[in-house]
Design a protein around this motif. Structure first.
Motif, mmCIF file in Angstrom:
data_model
loop_
_atom_site.group_PDB
_atom_site.id
_atom_site.type_symbol
_atom_site.label_atom_id
_atom_site.label_comp_id
_atom_site.label_asym_id
_atom_site.label_seq_id
_atom_site.Cartn_x
_atom_site.Cartn_y
_atom_site.Cartn_z
ATOM 1 N N ASN A 72 0.995 -1.248 -0.061
ATOM 2 C CA ASN A 72 -0.142 0.170 -0.018
ATOM 3 C C ASN A 72 0.847 1.303 0.017
ATOM 4 N N PHE A 73 2.065 1.073 0.691
ATOM 5 C CA PHE A 73 3.023 2.444 0.409
ATOM 6 C C PHE A 73 4.063 2.373 -0.654
ATOM 7 N N THR A 74 4.673 1.025 -0.844
ATOM 8 C CA THR A 74 5.625 0.939 -1.893
ATOM 9 C C THR A 74 5.141 1.032 -3.088
ATOM 10 N N SER A 75 4.042 0.683 -3.545
ATOM 11 C CA SER A 75 3.512 0.565 -4.907
ATOM 12 C C SER A 75 3.215 1.881 -5.362
ATOM 13 N N ARG A 76 2.944 2.915 -4.463
ATOM 14 C CA ARG A 76 2.495 4.413 -4.842
ATOM 15 C C ARG A 76 3.443 5.309 -5.237
ATOM 16 N N GLU A 77 4.765 5.148 -4.885
ATOM 17 C CA GLU A 77 5.846 6.056 -5.178
ATOM 18 C C GLU A 77 6.529 5.594 -6.524
ATOM 19 N N PRO A 78 6.578 6.501 -7.122
ATOM 20 C CA PRO A 78 7.375 6.267 -8.689
ATOM 21 C C PRO A 78 8.748 6.009 -8.250
ATOM 22 N N ALA A 79 9.481 5.120 -9.022
ATOM 23 C CA ALA A 79 10.917 4.701 -9.074
ATOM 24 C C ALA A 79 11.693 6.032 -9.050
ATOM 25 N N ALA A 80 10.970 6.933 -10.025
ATOM 26 C CA ALA A 80 12.090 8.064 -10.331
ATOM 27 C C ALA A 80 12.145 8.858 -9.133
ATOM 28 N N ASP A 81 11.081 8.980 -8.431
ATOM 29 C CA ASP A 81 11.127 9.768 -7.293
ATOM 30 C C ASP A 81 12.200 9.415 -6.221
ATOM 31 N N TRP A 82 12.029 8.038 -5.999
ATOM 32 C CA TRP A 82 13.040 7.417 -4.866
ATOM 33 C C TRP A 82 14.320 7.437 -5.327
ATOM 34 N N TYR A 83 14.490 7.280 -6.741
ATOM 35 C CA TYR A 83 15.853 7.630 -7.088
ATOM 36 C C TYR A 83 16.641 8.742 -6.724
ATOM 37 N N GLN A 84 15.693 9.822 -6.721
ATOM 38 C CA GLN A 84 16.304 11.106 -6.508
ATOM 39 C C GLN A 84 16.556 11.272 -4.816
ATOM 40 N N ILE A 85 15.686 10.565 -4.245
ATOM 41 C CA ILE A 85 15.747 10.731 -2.955
ATOM 42 C C ILE A 85 17.115 9.757 -2.347
ATOM 43 N N ALA A 86 17.501 8.727 -2.896
ATOM 44 C CA ALA A 86 18.480 7.993 -2.570
ATOM 45 C C ALA A 86 19.729 8.653 -3.133
ATOM 46 N N ARG A 87 19.753 9.470 -4.342
ATOM 47 C CA ARG A 87 20.823 10.169 -4.795
ATOM 48 C C ARG A 87 21.135 11.483 -4.136
ATOM 49 N N ILE A 88 20.176 12.367 -3.668
ATOM 50 C CA ILE A 88 20.425 13.687 -3.118
ATOM 51 C C ILE A 88 19.946 13.536 -1.646
ATOM 52 N N GLY A 89 19.594 12.896 -1.083
ATOM 53 C CA GLY A 89 19.191 12.606 0.382
ATOM 54 C C GLY A 89 17.541 12.930 0.793
ATOM 55 N N GLY A 90 17.078 12.666 1.719
ATOM 56 C CA GLY A 90 15.707 12.724 1.974
ATOM 57 C C GLY A 90 15.283 14.172 2.035
ATOM 58 N N PRO A 91 16.085 15.041 2.315
ATOM 59 C CA PRO A 91 15.587 16.577 2.409
ATOM 60 C C PRO A 91 14.957 17.190 0.933
ATOM 61 N N VAL A 92 15.424 16.337 -0.249
ATOM 62 C CA VAL A 92 15.026 16.726 -1.474
ATOM 63 C C VAL A 92 13.518 16.752 -1.784
ATOM 64 N N ARG A 93 12.862 15.782 -0.889
ATOM 65 C CA ARG A 93 11.501 15.686 -1.010
ATOM 66 C C ARG A 93 10.918 16.148 0.477
ATOM 67 N N GLY A 94 11.770 16.750 1.235
ATOM 68 C CA GLY A 94 11.093 17.240 2.327
ATOM 69 C C GLY A 94 11.078 16.026 3.436
ATOM 70 N N PHE A 95 11.933 15.055 3.293
ATOM 71 C CA PHE A 95 12.129 14.059 4.517
ATOM 72 C C PHE A 95 13.354 14.278 5.265
ATOM 73 N N ASP A 96 13.449 13.248 6.258
ATOM 74 C CA ASP A 96 14.373 13.564 7.153
ATOM 75 C C ASP A 96 15.705 13.467 6.593
ATOM 76 N N PRO A 97 16.735 14.320 6.982
ATOM 77 C CA PRO A 97 18.207 14.393 6.589
ATOM 78 C C PRO A 97 18.972 12.834 7.237
ATOM 79 N N MET A 98 18.272 12.125 8.046
ATOM 80 C CA MET A 98 18.687 10.866 8.451
ATOM 81 C C MET A 98 18.648 9.775 7.196
ATOM 82 N N MET A 99 17.813 10.270 5.923
ATOM 83 C CA MET A 99 17.965 9.480 4.821
ATOM 84 C C MET A 99 19.246 10.219 4.068
#
Ligand code: HEC
Length: 383
Positions: free
Chosen positions: A79-106
């Protein structure tokens, strides 16, 4: 005795301190100190670079075993994992959580991992949901002002329209959509109308206002194919005669609206959203049945693939009453949607519905909406 007591205190303390150092290290310096060049397989990349926080099984380590407060997402939850486009997650992993307003711990892995490694780790994360009946988040295309969407969603929307014309009309509509499981969605739409009306026998206009015809809807997703990049859903809506008929705020009878919606992604070109259906009247002597068909073409642009997303779209709307002498009515709706915050789950869209048949500039309807994809976070989160 004393030594034993001391060690029962010291050991957990030392563990906690080293955990804090380890995790803040991971969060801040993964970009420099990691040597993962030889890793190719997504699973290996995940185990080396991600599992310390996200858990070997992707379910996310408990807060007790990581030294930070932020809750880790559960990638095994479809219900969570299917909703997020891989391209958005790629950017989170590349640039870090804050790029999408997530915690800098990512942390940001853009320097430590190659684009191929990043991509394969995201593919691995997405594979924690093995159940393919959940439509992927890439199909959650920008919502057009009039044409319906095929993706089942969780969102609140406030739609506002203004027709300055000969007879002025304002309409505010609150829409809430609630997803149930993988493929079902319920919807409630409540309009509020303020409009100028001409009563029979009077040559001066009057004002009518009130709650319009409330709609209840159900959507069933039939197909979401990643191979052909197509999504298809069937919906049905019931329009209740809640609006005042005398003030012309409502039609005064029940209507049923079955329709089909389709989304098609065309790589590098944009997306199409199509909708066709009928509005079936339960009082044909008061209002005829109507057929409608709608098509939207649009494309999304974001700076460097992760910044604010702009989606210009154009809709062509056709409708015809099922009566012998009825004409086809055509409208065109140019519009643009923009994401407002970093998380990109709050959006604004603006456009105008322009008649193509019987054109009278006074009949142009200006429209705008504010949309909140509430599954992705609270209204004030991720700015
Ligand atoms: C130091 C711990 C840590 C490591 C290592 C780590 N993450 Fe994360 N990750 C987090 C935290 C914490 C969050 C949640 C952030 C939030 O909710 O604000 C997160 C969130 C995410 C999200 C966003 C999920 C969402 O809510 O949309 C993705 C995607 C992600 N991580 C991918 C990865 C990948 C891929 C790796 C390895 C290459 C990785 N993470 C390594 C801590 C980590």
């Amino acid at each position: 005795m004393v030594i034993r007591k001391l060690s029962t205190l010291l050991v957990p303390c030392a563990l906690a301190i080293s955990a804090v150092i380890l995790f803040s290290d991971l969060a801040q310096t993964t970009s420099k100190n990691a040597d993962w060049q030889h890793l190719k397989d997504g699973r290996d990349v995940f185990l080396a670079a991600c599992a310390a926080c996200h858990g070997m099984d992707g379910a996310g380590n408990k807060q007790s075993s990581v030294a930070f407060e932020t809750e880790l997402p559960d990638f095994t939850d479809c219900n969570f994992t299917s909703r997020e486009p891989a391209a958005d997650w790629y950017q989170i992993a590349r640039i870090g959580g804050p790029v999408r307003g997530f915690d800098p711990m990512m942390p940001a892995f853009g320097e430590a991992l190659t684009p191929e490694q990043l991509e394969s780790s995201i593919t691995h994360i997405k594979s924690f949901c093995a159940d393919d009946k959940w439509p992927d988040g890439v199909f959650n295309l920008p919502k057009a002002l009039v044409t319906g969407k095929a993706y089942p969603e969780d969102e609140y929307m406030f739609l506002f329209s203004f027709t300055p014309g000969g007879l002025t009309e304002f309409q505010g509509k609150f829409v809430t959509e609630k997803r149930l499981g993988a493929r079902h969605q319920l919807e409630l739409a409540a309009p509020f109308v303020v409009k100028q009306i001409m009563r029979e026998g009077s040559d001066e206009s009057a004002w009518g206002e009130g709650v319009g015809d409330i709609a209840l809807g159900y959507k069933l997703n039939l197909l979401a194919s990643i191979r052909s990049l197509t999504i298809i859903s069937l919906s049905t809506e019931v329009l209740l005669p809640t609006g005042d008929e005398y003030d012309e705020i409502g039609k005064g009878y029940f209507r049923f609206e079955p329709f089909i919606t389709m989304g098609q992604i065309i790589p590098h070109v944009g997306f199409l959203q199509l909708q066709a259906g009928a509005e079936l009247s339960t009082r044909p002597e008061k209002g005829a049945h109507e057929l409608f068909w709608r098509g939207t073409y649009g494309q999304s642009f974001s700076k460097d693939g992760y910044g604010r997303t702009w989606s210009p779209m154009v809709e062509i709307l056709g409708a015809r009453e099922l009566e012998d002498d009825a004409n086809v009515e055509w409208h065109v709706v140019p519009e643009v949607q923009v994401t407002l915050n970093q998380r990109q789950h709050i959006m604004f869209c603006m456009g105008a519905k322009i008649p193509l048949t019987d054109f009278d500039s006074g009949d142009i309807q200006y429209m705008a909406y504010l949309l909140w994809d509430w599954f992705d976070g609270g209204f004030t989160e991720g700015w």
